[in-house]
Scaffold this motif. Structure first.
Motif, PDB file in Angstrom:
ATOM      1  N   ARG A   1       4.912   9.379 -13.990  1.00  0.00           N
ATOM      2  CA  ARG A   1       4.022   8.395 -14.631  1.00  0.00           C
ATOM      3  C   ARG A   1       3.361   7.510 -13.584  1.00  0.00           C
ATOM      4  N   HIS A   2       4.100   7.179 -12.530  1.00  0.00           N
ATOM      5  CA  HIS A   2       3.540   6.379 -11.436  1.00  0.00           C
ATOM      6  C   HIS A   2       2.326   7.088 -10.843  1.00  0.00           C
ATOM      7  N   ALA A   3       2.433   8.404 -10.665  1.00  0.00           N
ATOM      8  CA  ALA A   3       1.313   9.169 -10.121  1.00  0.00           C
ATOM      9  C   ALA A   3       0.186   9.297 -11.137  1.00  0.00           C
ATOM     10  N   GLU A   4       0.532   9.528 -12.373  1.00  0.00           N
ATOM     11  CA  GLU A   4      -0.498   9.725 -13.398  1.00  0.00           C
ATOM     12  C   GLU A   4      -1.328   8.478 -13.639  1.00  0.00           C
ATOM     13  N   ASP A   5      -0.827   7.333 -13.226  1.00  0.00           N
ATOM     14  CA  ASP A   5      -1.598   6.088 -13.330  1.00  0.00           C
ATOM     15  C   ASP A   5      -2.609   5.956 -12.188  1.00  0.00           C
ATOM     16  N   GLY A   6      -2.791   7.017 -11.405  1.00  0.00           N
ATOM     17  CA  GLY A   6      -3.812   7.008 -10.363  1.00  0.00           C
ATOM     18  C   GLY A   6      -3.290   6.719  -8.973  1.00  0.00           C
ATOM     19  N   ARG A   7      -2.009   6.966  -8.737  1.00  0.00           N
ATOM     20  CA  ARG A   7      -1.418   6.721  -7.425  1.00  0.00           C
ATOM     21  C   ARG A   7      -0.916   8.027  -6.832  1.00  0.00           C
ATOM     22  N   GLY A   8      -0.797   8.071  -5.517  1.00  0.00           N
ATOM     23  CA  GLY A   8      -0.271   9.252  -4.852  1.00  0.00           C
ATOM     24  C   GLY A   8       1.238   9.189  -4.747  1.00  0.00           C
ATOM     25  N   LEU A   9       1.896  10.333  -4.843  1.00  0.00           N
ATOM     26  CA  LEU A   9       3.350  10.407  -4.743  1.00  0.00           C
ATOM     27  C   LEU A   9       3.736  11.536  -3.799  1.00  0.00           C
ATOM     28  N   LEU A  10       4.435  11.176  -2.730  1.00  0.00           N
ATOM     29  CA  LEU A  10       5.028  12.152  -1.817  1.00  0.00           C
ATOM     30  C   LEU A  10       6.522  12.152  -2.088  1.00  0.00           C
ATOM     31  N   MET A  11       7.014  13.232  -2.679  1.00  0.00           N
ATOM     32  CA  MET A  11       8.425  13.315  -3.051  1.00  0.00           C
ATOM     33  C   MET A  11       9.136  14.294  -2.120  1.00  0.00           C
ATOM     34  N   ILE A  12      10.083  13.771  -1.362  1.00  0.00           N
ATOM     35  CA  ILE A  12      10.896  14.573  -0.457  1.00  0.00           C
ATOM     36  C   ILE A  12      12.185  14.920  -1.186  1.00  0.00           C
ATOM     37  N   THR A  13      12.500  16.197  -1.288  1.00  0.00           N
ATOM     38  CA  THR A  13      13.646  16.554  -2.117  1.00  0.00           C
ATOM     39  C   THR A  13      14.232  17.902  -1.725  1.00  0.00           C
TER      40      THR A  13
ATOM     41  N   LEU B   1       9.263   0.597  -7.150  1.00  0.00           N
ATOM     42  CA  LEU B   1       8.240   0.652  -8.188  1.00  0.00           C
ATOM     43  C   LEU B   1       7.585  -0.705  -8.454  1.00  0.00           C
ATOM     44  N   VAL B   2       8.183  -1.772  -7.959  1.00  0.00           N
ATOM     45  CA  VAL B   2       7.706  -3.123  -8.280  1.00  0.00           C
ATOM     46  C   VAL B   2       6.248  -3.327  -7.892  1.00  0.00           C
ATOM     47  N   GLY B   3       5.881  -2.922  -6.683  1.00  0.00           N
ATOM     48  CA  GLY B   3       4.539  -3.222  -6.197  1.00  0.00           C
ATOM     49  C   GLY B   3       3.456  -2.299  -6.695  1.00  0.00           C
ATOM     50  N   ASP B   4       3.827  -1.225  -7.430  1.00  0.00           N
ATOM     51  CA  ASP B   4       2.844  -0.237  -7.881  1.00  0.00           C
ATOM     52  C   ASP B   4       1.909   0.160  -6.739  1.00  0.00           C
ATOM     53  N   ALA B   5       2.497   0.486  -5.598  1.00  0.00           N
ATOM     54  CA  ALA B   5       1.714   0.813  -4.400  1.00  0.00           C
ATOM     55  C   ALA B   5       0.857   2.053  -4.635  1.00  0.00           C
ATOM     56  N   PRO B   6      -0.342   2.111  -4.038  1.00  0.00           N
ATOM     57  CA  PRO B   6      -1.206   3.287  -4.191  1.00  0.00           C
ATOM     58  C   PRO B   6      -0.556   4.584  -3.716  1.00  0.00           C
ATOM     59  N   LEU B   7       0.366   4.486  -2.750  1.00  0.00           N
ATOM     60  CA  LEU B   7       1.111   5.650  -2.281  1.00  0.00           C
ATOM     61  C   LEU B   7       2.594   5.322  -2.340  1.00  0.00           C
ATOM     62  N   LEU B   8       3.370   6.184  -2.981  1.00  0.00           N
ATOM     63  CA  LEU B   8       4.817   6.022  -3.043  1.00  0.00           C
ATOM     64  C   LEU B   8       5.460   7.220  -2.363  1.00  0.00           C
TER      65      LEU B   8
ATOM     66  N   GLN C   1       0.813  -1.212   0.000  1.00  0.00           N
ATOM     67  CA  GLN C   1       0.000   0.000   0.000  1.00  0.00           C
ATOM     68  C   GLN C   1       0.848   1.265   0.000  1.00  0.00           C
ATOM     69  N   VAL C   2       2.031   1.173   0.582  1.00  0.00           N
ATOM     70  CA  VAL C   2       2.941   2.313   0.612  1.00  0.00           C
ATOM     71  C   VAL C   2       4.335   1.835   0.217  1.00  0.00           C
ATOM     72  N   GLY C   3       4.855   2.367  -0.876  1.00  0.00           N
ATOM     73  CA  GLY C   3       6.208   2.051  -1.305  1.00  0.00           C
ATOM     74  C   GLY C   3       7.177   3.129  -0.845  1.00  0.00           C
ATOM     75  N   LEU C   4       8.456   2.790  -0.806  1.00  0.00           N
ATOM     76  CA  LEU C   4       9.472   3.738  -0.337  1.00  0.00           C
ATOM     77  C   LEU C   4      10.716   3.677  -1.203  1.00  0.00           C
ATOM     78  N   VAL C   5      11.145   4.848  -1.681  1.00  0.00           N
ATOM     79  CA  VAL C   5      12.493   5.019  -2.211  1.00  0.00           C
ATOM     80  C   VAL C   5      13.292   5.643  -1.070  1.00  0.00           C
ATOM     81  N   PRO C   6      14.177   4.894  -0.411  1.00  0.00           N
ATOM     82  CA  PRO C   6      14.832   5.395   0.802  1.00  0.00           C
ATOM     83  C   PRO C   6      15.885   6.446   0.500  1.00  0.00           C
ATOM     84  N   GLN C   7      16.149   7.278   1.510  1.00  0.00           N
ATOM     85  CA  GLN C   7      17.143   8.330   1.357  1.00  0.00           C
ATOM     86  C   GLN C   7      18.558   7.770   1.247  1.00  0.00           C
ATOM     87  N   SER C   8      18.833   6.675   1.927  1.00  0.00           N
ATOM     88  CA  SER C   8      20.169   6.059   1.895  1.00  0.00           C
ATOM     89  C   SER C   8      20.026   4.650   1.325  1.00  0.00           C
TER      90      SER C   8
END
Length: 323
Positions: free
Chosen positions: A184-196, A154-161, A78-85
């Motif tokens: 594109r992940h978001a445009e497919d109907g998923r939420g994206l929280l990008m910390i940057t 990106l593997v799980g196509d989680a509703p929130l990344l 349900q929630v995927g993570l691209v980790p900071q480290s």
């Protein structure tokens, strides 16, 4: 903390995130962005205390769910993570291919033969070179480790990344490829929280921008208003933009405060050129998207028509917020 001290790493954060939307969370190092991400995924250290709620359309309250629920039903699904480290999150004794294939099998249920093809596709989405798939994490550069972590997320196509600094260590071409894939992940109907920290990447990908300072959100605005002619209303948010080389290249004076020694009133007051007496005594609330006693004026661009407010359904974070 030691000697009974309490550090308020994140305070009173509240926002919604709609399906198909990207919210970019920006701010200087140490302001609480990654702590917020860790709280949403149940990855805070044992001495952390959390108050509030983080609600998905379907699923548990992320801030109160137990570890079994988070491990089996939330993380990756349900929630995927691209980790900071990323190097610290990759298994050091297994190749990237083995980790990708295992993740594919676990999250999608495909058989081993199909997992190999799916792993290759995931690597391609993150621009991870196929001839490096059989390498171990210690054999990867920082940029390659970052791309491996993005592929796994990106593997799980989680509703929130949640993507925590997903462009660290990448050159500009790969930054653009990565943010476009996340978009594109978001445009497919998923939420994206990008910390940057990369405001150029945020401008390329975000629908809205939230700015954090000293553990609080001090501004939330549409990306068009934030980066466009109206500009941010909070002096700190305006300062972040003006510090960019392509803008005024003017640094914000002073340094961020220590979270364990925050000043009274507005935490930005010691660095602010608009400071007044109220700023040193009263903490400003987030009102109409800005937490400032004396926000900068925002003039609508020429030809702008009447605005509309749209209700959003999607992941919600609110209440007292992680502390």
């Amino acid at each position: 903390m030691r000697q009974g001290r309490h550090i308020h790493a994140v305070t009173e954060v509240s926002f919604d995130l709609a399906a198909g939307e990207c919210l970019a969370l920006v701010g200087e190092s140490g302001c609480g962005k990654s702590v917020l991400a860790a709280a949403l995924l149940g990855l805070l250290p044992g001495n952390a205390q959390v108050r509030g709620a983080a609600l998905l359309p379907q699923g548990p309250d992320l801030l109160s769910a137990d570890e079994t629920t988070m491990a089996k039903a939330v993380r990756g699904r349900q929630v995927g993570l691209v980790p900071q480290s990323p190097a610290a999150h990759l298994t050091p004794v297994r190749t990237v291919r083995a980790q990708l294939e295992e993740t594919v099998r676990e999250l999608t249920g495909v058989r081993r033969a199909e997992a190999r093809t799916a792993a290759l596709e995931a690597a391609e989405r993150a621009a991870f070179p196929a001839d490096h798939l059989d390498r171990h994490p210690h054999q990867l550069s920082g940029g390659l480790a970052q791309r491996a972590a993005t592929a796994l997320a990106l593997v799980g196509d989680a509703p929130l990344l949640i993507a925590d600094e997903p462009t660290t260590g990448l050159d500009r071409d790969l930054v653009e490829h990565t943010v476009d894939e996340l978009r594109r992940h978001a445009e497919d109907g998923r939420g994206l929280l990008m910390i940057t920290h990369d405001l150029a990447a945020a401008e390329r990908i975000a629908d809205r921008v939230a700015v954090m300072y000293a553990g609080r959100v001090v501004e939330i605005a549409s990306a068009a208003d934030f980066f466009g002619p109206p500009g941010p209303r909070h002096p700190y948010a305006r300062g972040l933009l003006n510090a960019l080389p392509e803008r005024e290249f003017t640094p914000i004076p002073g340094n961020p405060p220590e979270l364990g020694a925050l000043p009274d009133g507005c935490a930005f007051a010691p660095r602010c050129t608009r400071v007044a007496k109220a700023c040193r005594t009263d903490t400003p609330a987030l009102v109409e998207g800005t937490a400032c006693h004396f926000p900068l004026e925002r003039t609508a661009p020429a030809g702008a028509g009447a605005g509309a407010t749209a209700g959003m359904t999607g992941p919600r974070v609110g209440g007292g917020g992680p502390r």
